[in-house]
Design a protein around this motif. Structure first.
Motif, mmCIF file in Angstrom:
data_model
loop_
_atom_site.group_PDB
_atom_site.id
_atom_site.type_symbol
_atom_site.label_atom_id
_atom_site.label_comp_id
_atom_site.label_asym_id
_atom_site.label_seq_id
_atom_site.Cartn_x
_atom_site.Cartn_y
_atom_site.Cartn_z
ATOM 1 N N GLY A 30 39.038 24.837 -71.533
ATOM 2 C CA GLY A 30 38.917 26.066 -72.669
ATOM 3 C C GLY A 30 37.502 26.893 -72.343
ATOM 4 N N LEU A 31 36.852 25.498 -72.351
ATOM 5 C CA LEU A 31 35.608 26.260 -72.598
ATOM 6 C C LEU A 31 34.739 26.928 -71.686
ATOM 7 N N ARG A 32 35.027 26.272 -70.292
ATOM 8 C CA ARG A 32 34.689 27.172 -68.674
ATOM 9 C C ARG A 32 33.086 26.937 -68.412
ATOM 10 N N VAL A 33 32.818 25.687 -68.303
ATOM 11 C CA VAL A 33 31.771 25.426 -67.627
ATOM 12 C C VAL A 33 31.953 24.832 -66.210
ATOM 13 N N GLY A 34 31.499 25.208 -64.715
ATOM 14 C CA GLY A 34 30.561 25.073 -63.298
ATOM 15 C C GLY A 34 29.448 25.242 -63.320
ATOM 16 N N TYR A 35 29.893 24.076 -61.445
ATOM 17 C CA TYR A 35 27.361 24.737 -61.516
ATOM 18 C C TYR A 35 28.017 24.231 -59.756
ATOM 19 N N ALA A 36 26.695 24.976 -59.548
ATOM 20 C CA ALA A 36 27.326 24.725 -58.001
ATOM 21 C C ALA A 36 25.045 23.430 -57.807
ATOM 22 N N ILE A 37 25.221 23.654 -56.579
ATOM 23 C CA ILE A 37 24.057 22.928 -56.519
ATOM 24 C C ILE A 37 23.880 23.147 -54.801
ATOM 25 N N ALA A 38 22.636 23.654 -54.227
ATOM 26 C CA ALA A 38 22.829 24.290 -53.360
ATOM 27 C C ALA A 38 20.531 24.079 -52.973
ATOM 28 N N ASP A 39 20.414 25.077 -51.874
ATOM 29 C CA ASP A 39 19.549 25.091 -51.634
ATOM 30 C C ASP A 39 18.794 26.021 -52.745
ATOM 31 N N PRO A 40 17.183 26.166 -53.041
ATOM 32 C CA PRO A 40 16.330 27.000 -54.078
ATOM 33 C C PRO A 40 16.959 27.966 -53.687
ATOM 34 N N THR A 41 16.865 29.072 -52.247
ATOM 35 C CA THR A 41 16.764 30.086 -52.255
ATOM 36 C C THR A 41 18.321 30.739 -52.411
ATOM 37 N N VAL A 42 19.711 29.803 -51.872
ATOM 38 C CA VAL A 42 20.789 30.183 -52.711
ATOM 39 C C VAL A 42 21.227 30.606 -53.782
ATOM 40 N N ILE A 43 20.639 29.214 -54.658
ATOM 41 C CA ILE A 43 20.095 29.242 -56.014
ATOM 42 C C ILE A 43 20.165 30.795 -56.815
ATOM 43 N N GLU A 44 18.391 31.295 -56.091
ATOM 44 C CA GLU A 44 17.473 31.886 -56.860
ATOM 45 C C GLU A 44 19.723 32.958 -56.165
ATOM 46 N N ALA A 45 20.301 33.705 -55.616
ATOM 47 C CA ALA A 45 20.719 34.441 -55.441
ATOM 48 C C ALA A 45 22.225 34.700 -56.345
ATOM 49 N N LEU A 46 22.365 33.306 -56.686
ATOM 50 C CA LEU A 46 23.205 33.079 -57.414
ATOM 51 C C LEU A 46 22.796 33.458 -59.032
ATOM 52 N N ARG A 47 21.549 33.280 -59.077
ATOM 53 C CA ARG A 47 20.815 33.364 -60.454
ATOM 54 C C ARG A 47 20.963 34.740 -60.827
ATOM 55 N N LYS A 48 20.725 35.542 -59.614
ATOM 56 C CA LYS A 48 20.251 37.500 -59.839
ATOM 57 C C LYS A 48 21.653 37.902 -59.556
ATOM 58 N N VAL A 49 23.158 37.871 -59.514
ATOM 59 C CA VAL A 49 24.714 37.923 -59.765
ATOM 60 C C VAL A 49 25.486 37.473 -61.267
ATOM 61 N N HIS A 50 24.280 36.356 -61.445
ATOM 62 C CA HIS A 50 24.767 35.482 -63.021
ATOM 63 C C HIS A 50 25.325 37.082 -64.227
ATOM 64 N N VAL A 51 26.810 36.836 -65.206
ATOM 65 C CA VAL A 51 26.602 37.881 -65.565
ATOM 66 C C VAL A 51 25.760 36.942 -66.853
ATOM 67 N N PRO A 52 24.818 38.177 -67.247
ATOM 68 C CA PRO A 52 24.209 37.211 -68.088
ATOM 69 C C PRO A 52 25.233 37.066 -69.806
#
Ligand SMILES: *Cc1c(COP(=O)(O)O)cnc(C)c1O
Length: 360
Positions: free
Chosen positions: A224-246
């Motif tokens: 009910g609280l909605r939390v998940g996570y990704a573990i990846a190379d920093p290049t992928v993580i950096e891109a994921l942060r760009k599209v993260h809904v603030p």
């Protein structure tokens, strides 16, 4: 004039969540039956006092706690509003119209839907005869348009897992520029045989295109609280942060997830009871004549073919809600013994009704 909406969305089916019927046992969404631990409920209550402020958009405390727990660095981690949002984000950072997103089928319903939302093309490779991801066939299906591959392990909704050697052979065949998302939403329920054992964190160091997805919604009980996570190379993580809904991982969710990690041992101990029940439920169903592949998740798959919808509808009459997939099978969550018994009593009843000619 009606508002102009992308015409291709008209053909897109809506995501179908598990249904709830008052008074019925809900075994349709792979939830745990327990509410949050007292320590987690207290962390949520404390965090509620600060709800006039925006959440920490960098999710620093949670990211650091996860990095510490997993033995990686914070630049290897991105949290999201459930791991479904990370599935969407991975599609967004890799795929555009005309690109292909590859996955096994039947599998998690979000994959084809989220792929089509960006106008990319889902490529669905049938599971093997024993309801497992067919990794060699998936490797054969890679084209120069393939941008992202989902491997759901254990697979939702069949509960099956691939062998570690097959996974590694597959990763060796995937071109290093194609991202592979290993969706481990049910990893805490996995009790692998020697052949099935692998360490995804280790693998992500070897394969820089590998992204591991996990969630607090299943074994950690925070659906009910909605939390998940990704573990990846920093290049992928950096891109994921760009599209993260603030601010989409809210303050309560961040606090609760940190508290869950602190109570990790207690929460993971609860999975033992589910694993024992999974064996009991599977054995009884098999004894009753149902086709049930070996599950490594907190649910079982029953291969029912054309009877899937009828079976689920009859379940509702018996006050038990399960998830049907038309023409294919049903997925039934494994929870506490009393709830599982309600389902097993229904499953037994169905068999005797079929014998008596009550169903097709
Ligand atoms: C439940 C589930 C998820 C994620 O759920 P969230 O609640 O969005 O974290 C991801 N993948 C699969 C296969 C699931 O079954």
């Amino acid at each position: 004039m009606t508002p102009r909406i992308r015409p291709d969305l008209a053909t897109l089916p809506a995501y179908v969540p598990g249904k709830t019927f008052p008074g019925a046992v809900k075994l349709a969404s792979n939830e745990v039956t327990f509410g949050p631990l007292p320590s987690v409920a207290a962390a949520i209550a404390d965090a509620a006092a600060g709800l006039n402020r925006y959440p920490d958009n960098a999710m620093v405390a949670l990211t650091e706690a996860l990095a510490k727990r997993l033995g990686v660095t914070p630049d290897n981690i991105q949290t999201g509003c459930g791991s479904v949002s990370l599935c969407q984000n991975l599609i967004a950072i890799t795929s555009a119209p005309g690109d292909e997103v590859l996955f096994g089928w039947r599998s998690f319903e979000t994959y084809p839907l989220a792929t089509r939302v960006v106008g990319a093309t889902p490529v669905q490779i049938p599971l093997t005869g024993d309801h497992t991801y067919d990794l060699p066939a998936m490797a054969d299906a890679i084209t120069e348009r393939t941008r992202l591959i989902f491997v759901c392990n254990p697979n939702n909704p069949t509960g099956t897992v691939v062998d570690a050697d097959d996974l590694i052979a597959f990763l060796d065949r995937v071109p290093p520029e194609v991202v592979v998302a290993l969706d481990e939403a049910y990893i805490e329920y996995l009790r692998p045989s020697a052949e099935q054992r692998y360490d995804a964190i280790e693998l992500h160091r070897r394969y820089r295109n590998l992204v591991v997805l996990r969630t607090f919604s299943k074994a950690y009980g925070l659906a009910g609280l909605r939390v998940g996570y990704a573990i990846a190379d920093p290049t992928v993580i950096e891109a994921l942060r760009k599209v993260h809904v603030p601010f989409s991982v809210n303050t309560l969710a961040q606090a609760a997830a940190v508290a869950c990690l602190a109570a990790d041992a207690e929460l993971l101990a609860r999975t033992e009871a589910i694993v024992a029940e999974r064996a009991r439920v599977s054995a009884r169903l098999t004894e009753l004549g149902y086709r049930v592949p070996e599950s490594q998740a907190n649910f079982v798959w029953i291969d029912l073919g054309a009877d899937a919808l009828d079976f689920a509808a009859a379940g509702i009459e018996h006050k038990v809600v399960i998830r049907p997939f038309a023409g294919d099978g049903v997925r039934v969550t494994v929870t506490e013994p009393a709830e599982n018994d309600v389902f097993l009593a229904f499953a037994e009843r169905w068999v005797s009704d079929v014998k008596a000619g009550g169903h097709r």
